[in-house]
Design an enzyme around this catalytic site. Structure first.
Site, PDB file in Angstrom:
ATOM      1  N   HIS A 121     -10.346   1.477   0.039  1.00 31.50           N
ATOM      2  CA  HIS A 121     -10.712   0.710   1.091  1.00 31.50           C
ATOM      3  C   HIS A 121     -11.987   0.084   1.671  1.00 31.50           C
ATOM      4  O   HIS A 121     -12.846  -0.812   1.870  1.00 31.50           O
ATOM      5  CB  HIS A 121     -10.450   1.328   2.937  1.00 31.50           C
ATOM      6  CG  HIS A 121      -9.046   0.733   2.884  1.00 31.50           C
ATOM      7  ND1 HIS A 121      -7.965   2.039   2.751  1.00 31.50           N
ATOM      8  CD2 HIS A 121      -8.212   0.467   3.683  1.00 31.50           C
ATOM      9  CE1 HIS A 121      -6.208   1.362   2.820  1.00 31.50           C
ATOM     10  NE2 HIS A 121      -7.090   0.325   3.793  1.00 31.50           N
ATOM     11  N   GLU A 145       1.131  -1.297   0.304  1.00 30.41           N
ATOM     12  CA  GLU A 145       0.075   0.007   0.096  1.00 30.41           C
ATOM     13  C   GLU A 145       1.184   1.117  -0.170  1.00 30.41           C
ATOM     14  O   GLU A 145       0.893   2.328  -0.987  1.00 30.41           O
ATOM     15  CB  GLU A 145      -0.681  -0.175   1.436  1.00 30.41           C
ATOM     16  CG  GLU A 145      -1.747  -1.201   0.985  1.00 30.41           C
ATOM     17  CD  GLU A 145      -2.921  -1.856   1.822  1.00 30.41           C
ATOM     18  OE1 GLU A 145      -3.784  -1.709   2.085  1.00 30.41           O
ATOM     19  OE2 GLU A 145      -2.662  -0.755   3.344  1.00 30.41           O
TER      20      GLU A 145
END
Length: 284
Positions: free
Chosen positions: A177, A144
């Protein structure tokens, strides 16, 4: 590090490149035909492979989207924050700074006795073989931070001021997310509840993303963003609700520690991320 600002059409291209990168990252998690949930070992292994492939191709997006004059001054690896000069400081100072911010949660761990587990070798030997632990503490922060920070931030710095880029970059990370809504609903959670949980998740991951992007901008090191992300994943969101179970004196002390930690973090933020400490030439 200086970036030459580009025209509006090229700026839209930069934003579009970041959007495509984010879409590829999220899509890579769902390319496998599996009936298992995200914590099943087979799912985790397949997603490890997916994100590592995305990490391999992500620098190509940076190479083609970045201004060529910037590439003439810096190597691609330097732009991505993959460098050795100032590496030790980049690992230690941001981690210390973040531990100061988490003084309250660390105090709570000491109070409930869980702080002792870090001194137990079995804690580490057991976790290093645990796929969920590896995902949360190593692979997720690695993938990430590299995709959403090291690759996207240099692209965005071409059309935004440094601080604006720091705030824009995490929007891709936070919005990314929302895919957890699908997984929550598969486990039986109602759509409304899943959306509320994901909105909160999006909010605090965006806040963290701002902090992480700021660290990368100031230190010029991918390592800073990675180590802090790993630590924050370990600590999790502070469990403030546990304070209601404390005795009055302990509750006051714990709250004081939370406030002191936050104040000290604010005071140390700029001095401990001074670019010259990391042999970095970007000054804010």
């Amino acid at each position: 590090m200086e970036y030459k600002f580009i025209a509006i059409p090229d700026c839209l291209l930069s934003i579009g490149t970041c959007f495509v990168l984010s879409a590829i990252f999220i899509s890579s998690l769902y390319v496998w035909n599996s009936h298992h949930d995200r914590d099943h070992s087979s799912t985790i292994k397949k997603r490890f492979l997916s994100v590592f492939i995305v990490m391999l191709i992500s620098p190509a997006f940076v190479y083609f989207a970045i201004n060529k004059e910037t590439l003439e001054k810096r190597t691609l690896w330097h732009i991505l924050g993959l460098r050795t000069d100032g590496l030790l400081q980049a690992l230690l100072l941001p981690l210390f700074l973040t531990m100061v911010l988490f003084t309250g949660p660390i105090y709570m761990q000491r109070y409930n006795g869980s702080l002792k587990m870090y001194a137990d070798p079995s804690y580490w030997t057991t976790n290093i073989r645990n796929l969920i632990w590896l995902r949360n503490h190593i692979v997720a922060p690695l993938a990430e931070e590299f995709t959403y920070r090291s690759c996207m931030l240099p692209i965005l710095l071409q059309c935004f001021s440094p601080m604006t880029a720091v705030f824009v970059c995490p929007l891709f990370f936070g919005a990314g997310h929302f895919h957890h809504v699908i997984e929550k609903m598969k486990k039986g959670m109602k759509f409304k509840h899943a959306m509320m949980v994901s909105c909160f998740h999006c909010f605090y991951t965006t806040i963290f993303g701002i902090y992480s992007a700021y660290l990368l901008l100031r230190t010029g090191h991918f390592a800073s963003a990675f180590i802090v992300h790993a630590f924050c994943n370990h600590m999790g969101f502070p469990e403030f609700h546990e304070l209601v179970n404390y005795e009055k004196k302990q509750k006051i002390l714990a709250c004081t520690v939370f406030v002191v930690g936050f104040v000290l973090w604010c005071l140390f933020l700029n001095p401990l991320t001074e670019p010259t400490l990391f042999h970095h030439d970007l000054h804010l």
